[in-house]
Design an enzyme around this catalytic site. Structure first.
Site, short mmCIF file in Angstrom:
data_model
loop_
_atom_site.label_atom_id
_atom_site.label_comp_id
_atom_site.label_asym_id
_atom_site.label_seq_id
_atom_site.Cartn_x
_atom_site.Cartn_y
_atom_site.Cartn_z
N PHE A 1 32.90 23.44 41.07
CA PHE A 1 31.85 24.15 41.82
C PHE A 1 31.94 25.63 41.45
O PHE A 1 33.00 26.24 41.56
CB PHE A 1 32.04 23.98 43.34
CG PHE A 1 30.93 24.65 44.12
CD1 PHE A 1 29.78 23.95 44.45
CD2 PHE A 1 31.03 25.98 44.51
CE1 PHE A 1 28.74 24.57 45.15
CE2 PHE A 1 29.99 26.61 45.20
CZ PHE A 1 28.85 25.89 45.52
N ASP B 1 37.67 30.60 37.23
CA ASP B 1 36.93 30.92 38.45
C ASP B 1 37.90 30.91 39.62
O ASP B 1 38.31 29.85 40.10
CB ASP B 1 35.80 29.90 38.65
CG ASP B 1 34.94 30.23 39.86
OD1 ASP B 1 35.33 31.11 40.65
OD2 ASP B 1 33.88 29.59 40.02
N LYS C 1 34.68 35.95 47.66
CA LYS C 1 35.17 35.50 48.97
C LYS C 1 36.05 36.53 49.67
O LYS C 1 35.55 37.44 50.30
CB LYS C 1 35.89 34.17 48.78
CG LYS C 1 34.90 33.04 48.40
CD LYS C 1 35.33 31.71 48.90
CE LYS C 1 34.54 30.55 48.34
NZ LYS C 1 33.33 30.24 49.09
#
Ligand SMILES: Cc1ncc(COP(=O)(O)O)c(C=O)c1O
Length: 382
Positions: free
Chosen positions: A127, A212, A241
């Site tokens: 993702f 990532d 985040k």
């Protein structure tokens, strides 16, 4: 008015409505208290409203809220310097944006424009976000299909399968993009050999390696950056985040070689805005001074052991690294998530059958013990 009545209905929403947060505690509008073990998909490594972040934003808001990316600000200079002082040593360049998807978009664009090649190899169950480029690297069919055609040139290979990766990467490959721990895909940890092999495969083909770390970064997995465990140097690394303690931010770190080879233009109006940068400098200081990754390692390994020892037939497998834990069930995760919430514990899903725990790294011992106990109860009854 309940915002859910007018919010464009394009992803699931859950009750309740929250009005306040502190550390790992959330309060809803009815005054009910919850232990937050989802931390907003891993944003809240420092918990809610960390005083150092609140202080930094407040002071910055009095000084300068926004100046576009064309100009320098002292807040941006301080933040980029602080970030590079803790980042993997080979990554000496930073591009700032506002989210994980944007950080990934930038990495993909930099890789294509630096290599002049079209192909990107990503992993099944991976993702990387919801914008069209990041979505093209994302695996889940239900996320992708309604928006096709996506960006051409993306292929997906089974995660942790070195031979499949070797076969997929060639002279037309711009980049391989991987997570060290697949979060949204259900908490799957890269094998010890996988990331070093990915590095070697990329080097042999002249392709770039993008790691990532939007979800795994900033202490979550028991190291400041998860990649430290594999001893691999990526060409590009994405963060977002928890990087600014809850304030929206994205960062794409790159080597000087990638910057030298890059031909093109890319930008973001709010990227590197002073508020996010001030929050980011404060957040990095809290994580580094408190060595919060050590707490993630201690609390995480203790919980993994406890959860693996549970006698709960509903559980198929328990996986994780640091405070990134996935409990794969034989059935659906939703009823267990609901039972937990009724018991005052917020957890999140990772696919339909995985319960994901991403608590703040500052969660107290008592709160963590209470959450694991509540989870054990829900799983034994599940
Ligand atoms: C590994 C990874 N990359 C990218 C993203 C996208 O981040 P955002 O939702 O901030 O765009 C996420 C979000 O969950 C993620 O986990």
């Amino acid at each position: 008015m309940d915002a859910r009545a007018v919010e464009f209905a394009c992803s699931p929403r859950r009750a309740p409505t929250f009005v306040r947060g502190l550390g790992a505690t959330l309060w809803d509008e009815g005054g009910n208290e919850y232990v937050d073990c989802g931390a907003s998909f891993g944003v809240g490594n420092l918990g809610h409203c960390h005083p150092a972040v609140v202080e930094a934003i407040t002071a910055q808001a009095r000084q300068l809220i926004h100046v576009g990316p064309t100009f320098g600000t002292d807040a941006k200079a301080a933040f980029t310097g602080r970030l590079l002082s803790v980042a993997p040593r080979n990554l000496r360049r930073v591009f700032l944006s506002n989210s994980g998807s944007e950080a990934v978009e930038a990495a993909l664009k930099f890789a294509r424009a630096a290599t002049g090649r079209p192909k990107v190899v990503a992993a099944m169950r991976g993702f990387h976000g919801r914008t069209m480029g990041a979505l093209s690297a994302t695996w889940r069919r239900d996320f992708r299909e309604p928006f096709e055609p996506l960006v051409p040139g993306f292929v997906h290979v089974p995660y942790n399968d070195i031979d499949a990766l070797r076969k997929a990467v060639g002279g037309d490959t711009a980049a391989v993009i991987l997570e060290a721990v697949q979060g949204e895909g259900g908490v799957h940890v890269a094998s010890p050999e996988y990331l070093p092999a990915a590095r070697e495969i990329c080097d042999a083909a002249g392709a770039l390696l993008i790691l990532d770390e939007v979800q795994t970064g900033m202490g979550r997995t028991g190291r400041l950056f998860a990649v430290e465990r594999w001893g691999v140097e990526p060409d590009l690394l994405t963060l977002a985040k928890s990087l600014a303690g809850g304030v929206p931010i994205g960062a794409t770190l790159a080597t000087e070689a990638v910057e030298r080879a890059f031909k093109g233009s890319h930008n973001s109006t709010f990227g590197g805005n002073p508020l996010a940068c001030a929050a980011g400098s404060a957040a990095i200081d809290v994580v580094v001074r408190g060595k919060l990754w050590e707490r993630a390692e201690t609390l995480g390994s203790r919980a993994l052991e406890e959860l693996r020892g549970l006698e709960a037939p509903a559980v198929r497998e328990v996986r994780g690294l640091g405070l990134m834990i996935g409990i794969e069930l034989r059935g659906k995760a939703a009823p267990v998530l609901e039972a937990l919430q009724e018991d005052g514990v917020i957890a999140i899903g990772g696919g339909s059958s995985v319960i994901r725990l991403l608590p703040p790294l500052v969660i107290t011992d008592a709160q963590w013990a209470r959450a694991i106990e509540s989870l054990g109860r829900a799983l034994r009854n599940g």
